[in-house]
Write a protein that holds these residues in place. Sequence first.
Motif, PDB file in Angstrom:
ATOM      1  N   ASP A   1      64.638  14.800  36.550  1.00 35.93           N
ATOM      2  CA  ASP A   1      65.981  15.498  36.176  1.00 35.93           C
ATOM      3  C   ASP A   1      65.625  16.548  35.373  1.00 35.93           C
ATOM      4  OD1 ASP A   1      64.802  13.294  34.506  1.00 35.93           O
ATOM      5  OD2 ASP A   1      66.511  13.872  33.134  1.00 35.93           O
ATOM      6  N   HIS A   2      64.658  16.861  34.692  1.00 37.29           N
ATOM      7  CA  HIS A   2      64.328  18.306  34.307  1.00 37.29           C
ATOM      8  C   HIS A   2      64.245  19.375  35.182  1.00 37.29           C
ATOM      9  CE1 HIS A   2      60.193  16.759  35.650  1.00 37.29           C
ATOM     10  NE2 HIS A   2      59.969  18.056  35.355  1.00 37.29           N
ATOM     11  N   LEU A   3      64.239  19.137  36.552  1.00 43.01           N
ATOM     12  CA  LEU A   3      64.194  20.423  37.609  1.00 43.01           C
ATOM     13  C   LEU A   3      65.527  20.472  38.066  1.00 43.01           C
ATOM     14  CD1 LEU A   3      61.095  19.058  39.587  1.00 43.01           C
ATOM     15  CD2 LEU A   3      61.088  20.876  37.862  1.00 43.01           C
ATOM     16  N   ALA A   4      66.626  19.714  37.468  1.00 45.69           N
ATOM     17  CA  ALA A   4      67.940  19.751  38.176  1.00 45.69           C
ATOM     18  C   ALA A   4      68.467  21.352  38.420  1.00 45.69           C
ATOM     19  CB  ALA A   4      68.980  18.803  37.638  1.00 45.69           C
ATOM     20  N   LYS A   5      68.315  22.206  37.606  1.00 44.99           N
ATOM     21  CA  LYS A   5      69.021  23.501  37.588  1.00 44.99           C
ATOM     22  C   LYS A   5      67.945  24.633  38.213  1.00 44.99           C
ATOM     23  CE  LYS A   5      72.671  22.724  35.536  1.00 44.99           C
ATOM     24  NZ  LYS A   5      73.494  21.646  36.252  1.00 44.99           N
ATOM     25  N   LYS A   6      66.810  24.072  38.687  1.00 46.37           N
ATOM     26  CA  LYS A   6      65.841  24.937  39.164  1.00 46.37           C
ATOM     27  C   LYS A   6      66.100  25.221  40.880  1.00 46.37           C
ATOM     28  CE  LYS A   6      61.591  25.422  36.801  1.00 46.37           C
ATOM     29  NZ  LYS A   6      60.211  25.390  36.724  1.00 46.37           N
ATOM     30  N   ARG A   7      65.898  26.546  41.110  1.00 49.21           N
ATOM     31  CA  ARG A   7      65.890  26.502  42.744  1.00 49.21           C
ATOM     32  C   ARG A   7      64.853  25.849  43.384  1.00 49.21           C
ATOM     33  NH1 ARG A   7      68.117  32.407  43.295  1.00 49.21           N
ATOM     34  NH2 ARG A   7      66.561  32.642  44.925  1.00 49.21           N
ATOM     35  N   ALA A   8      65.069  25.204  44.557  1.00 50.47           N
ATOM     36  CA  ALA A   8      64.310  24.362  45.404  1.00 50.47           C
ATOM     37  C   ALA A   8      63.022  25.135  45.606  1.00 50.47           C
ATOM     38  CB  ALA A   8      64.916  23.827  46.680  1.00 50.47           C
ATOM     39  N   SER A   9      63.411  26.545  45.892  1.00 45.84           N
ATOM     40  CA  SER A   9      61.956  27.354  46.275  1.00 45.84           C
ATOM     41  C   SER A   9      61.050  27.493  44.880  1.00 45.84           C
ATOM     42  CB  SER A   9      62.613  28.801  46.555  1.00 45.84           C
ATOM     43  OG  SER A   9      63.310  29.522  45.398  1.00 45.84           O
ATOM     44  N   GLN A  10      61.475  26.960  43.658  1.00 51.42           N
ATOM     45  CA  GLN A  10      60.526  27.277  42.455  1.00 51.42           C
ATOM     46  C   GLN A  10      59.804  26.070  41.962  1.00 51.42           C
ATOM     47  OE1 GLN A  10      64.138  28.341  40.109  1.00 51.42           O
ATOM     48  NE2 GLN A  10      63.339  30.357  40.104  1.00 51.42           N
ATOM     49  N   ILE A  11      59.802  25.039  43.021  1.00 45.49           N
ATOM     50  CA  ILE A  11      59.238  23.806  42.366  1.00 45.49           C
ATOM     51  C   ILE A  11      58.128  23.493  43.366  1.00 45.49           C
ATOM     52  CG2 ILE A  11      61.128  22.692  41.332  1.00 45.49           C
ATOM     53  CD1 ILE A  11      61.426  21.172  43.702  1.00 45.49           C
ATOM     54  N   SER A  12      57.164  22.611  42.990  1.00 46.22           N
ATOM     55  CA  SER A  12      55.921  22.307  43.799  1.00 46.22           C
ATOM     56  C   SER A  12      56.259  21.593  44.895  1.00 46.22           C
ATOM     57  CB  SER A  12      54.946  21.472  42.954  1.00 46.22           C
ATOM     58  OG  SER A  12      55.483  20.288  42.613  1.00 46.22           O
ATOM     59  N   GLY A  13      55.228  21.273  46.139  1.00 47.63           N
ATOM     60  CA  GLY A  13      55.660  20.685  47.128  1.00 47.63           C
ATOM     61  C   GLY A  13      55.528  19.080  46.938  1.00 47.63           C
ATOM     62  N   GLY A  14      54.877  18.518  45.825  1.00 45.55           N
ATOM     63  CA  GLY A  14      55.108  17.035  45.658  1.00 45.55           C
ATOM     64  C   GLY A  14      56.468  16.802  45.009  1.00 45.55           C
ATOM     65  N   GLU A  15      57.101  17.715  44.284  1.00 46.86           N
ATOM     66  CA  GLU A  15      58.376  17.909  43.495  1.00 46.86           C
ATOM     67  C   GLU A  15      59.369  17.759  44.663  1.00 46.86           C
ATOM     68  OE1 GLU A  15      57.229  19.691  39.249  1.00 46.86           O
ATOM     69  OE2 GLU A  15      57.766  20.987  40.750  1.00 46.86           O
ATOM     70  N   LYS A  16      59.103  18.909  45.270  1.00 54.58           N
ATOM     71  CA  LYS A  16      60.041  19.021  46.831  1.00 54.58           C
ATOM     72  C   LYS A  16      60.430  17.686  47.417  1.00 54.58           C
ATOM     73  CE  LYS A  16      59.573  23.763  47.539  1.00 54.58           C
ATOM     74  NZ  LYS A  16      58.690  25.111  48.283  1.00 54.58           N
ATOM     75  N   GLN A  17      59.008  16.885  47.607  1.00 56.45           N
ATOM     76  CA  GLN A  17      59.377  15.653  48.331  1.00 56.45           C
ATOM     77  C   GLN A  17      60.017  14.620  47.621  1.00 56.45           C
ATOM     78  OE1 GLN A  17      59.563  15.145  51.343  1.00 56.45           O
ATOM     79  NE2 GLN A  17      57.883  14.452  52.224  1.00 56.45           N
ATOM     80  N   ARG A  18      60.141  14.542  46.234  1.00 54.51           N
ATOM     81  CA  ARG A  18      60.728  13.642  45.364  1.00 54.51           C
ATOM     82  C   ARG A  18      62.387  14.010  45.559  1.00 54.51           C
ATOM     83  NH1 ARG A  18      58.038  11.506  39.964  1.00 54.51           N
ATOM     84  NH2 ARG A  18      55.869  11.147  40.444  1.00 54.51           N
ATOM     85  N   VAL A  19      62.549  15.342  45.532  1.00 53.03           N
ATOM     86  CA  VAL A  19      63.917  15.663  45.635  1.00 53.03           C
ATOM     87  C   VAL A  19      64.376  15.385  46.845  1.00 53.03           C
ATOM     88  CG1 VAL A  19      65.310  17.756  45.810  1.00 53.03           C
ATOM     89  CG2 VAL A  19      63.666  17.689  44.232  1.00 53.03           C
ATOM     90  N   ALA A  20      63.736  15.387  48.060  1.00 52.58           N
ATOM     91  CA  ALA A  20      64.298  15.013  49.418  1.00 52.58           C
ATOM     92  C   ALA A  20      64.383  13.430  49.307  1.00 52.58           C
ATOM     93  CB  ALA A  20      62.970  15.326  50.334  1.00 52.58           C
TER      94      ALA A  20
END
Length: 224
Positions: free
Chosen positions: A135-154
């Motif tokens: 949830d701490h990543l909520a406001k970040k752009r998807a392009s700014q997070i790591s690969g593992g974080e992207k899969q969690r967002v997915a």
Amino acid sequence: MAVVLKADHIDKYFKKPVAFHVLKDICFDIKRGEFASIMGKSGSGKSTLLYILSTMDTDYTGALYFNNELVTGQSHEKLSGIRNRHIGFVFQFHYLLSEFSVLENVMLPAKKLGEKSYQEIEYDAIEKLKMLHIDHLAKKRASQISGGEKQRVAIARALINNPSILMGDEPTGNLDSYNSENVFSIFKQLKEEQGLSLLVVTHDIDFAERTDRIIQLEDGRVVN
């Protein structure tokens, strides 16, 4: 135990460039809270089967049931509604919209379904992000997070409409062992705490052997 998904004598042919019988008499069901994996060599029909089970491919014979309702032969509009409401997808590639925030990406399927207000959808999306500890990543752009974080967002995006089943096509295929383990743990937690059904195509034998059941495909047939 309630059956969420049932494949009943499903056959699939590719017509071009020559006729090819790709799936042969596929029969199995997935019960509520079951975590199953589909394995097989490259070309055995795994992804083709998943596309049929997810209602995206309708060119097959046999019958497919969701929550005891026949979905084979339904209109594309009805199938689209079933997909949005009942099926969450996690692919090998995350397919996030890079210019959108993490929160906006997670909200998208619920906005498409259109059953809740913007505020309700936003609240639900934040709850899903909290559940996955991002949830701490909520406001970040998807392009700014790591690969593992992207899969969690997915995964959060796949869960936003509270589906009956989560389907994955090589969801750990692009991840290192640490992040693959994270994804497996999330899936196991969803099964145990939410009673969610999961069906995952994988070539990772370590992943598959820790699921409840392996559905083994060989030359287009289920062999176990």
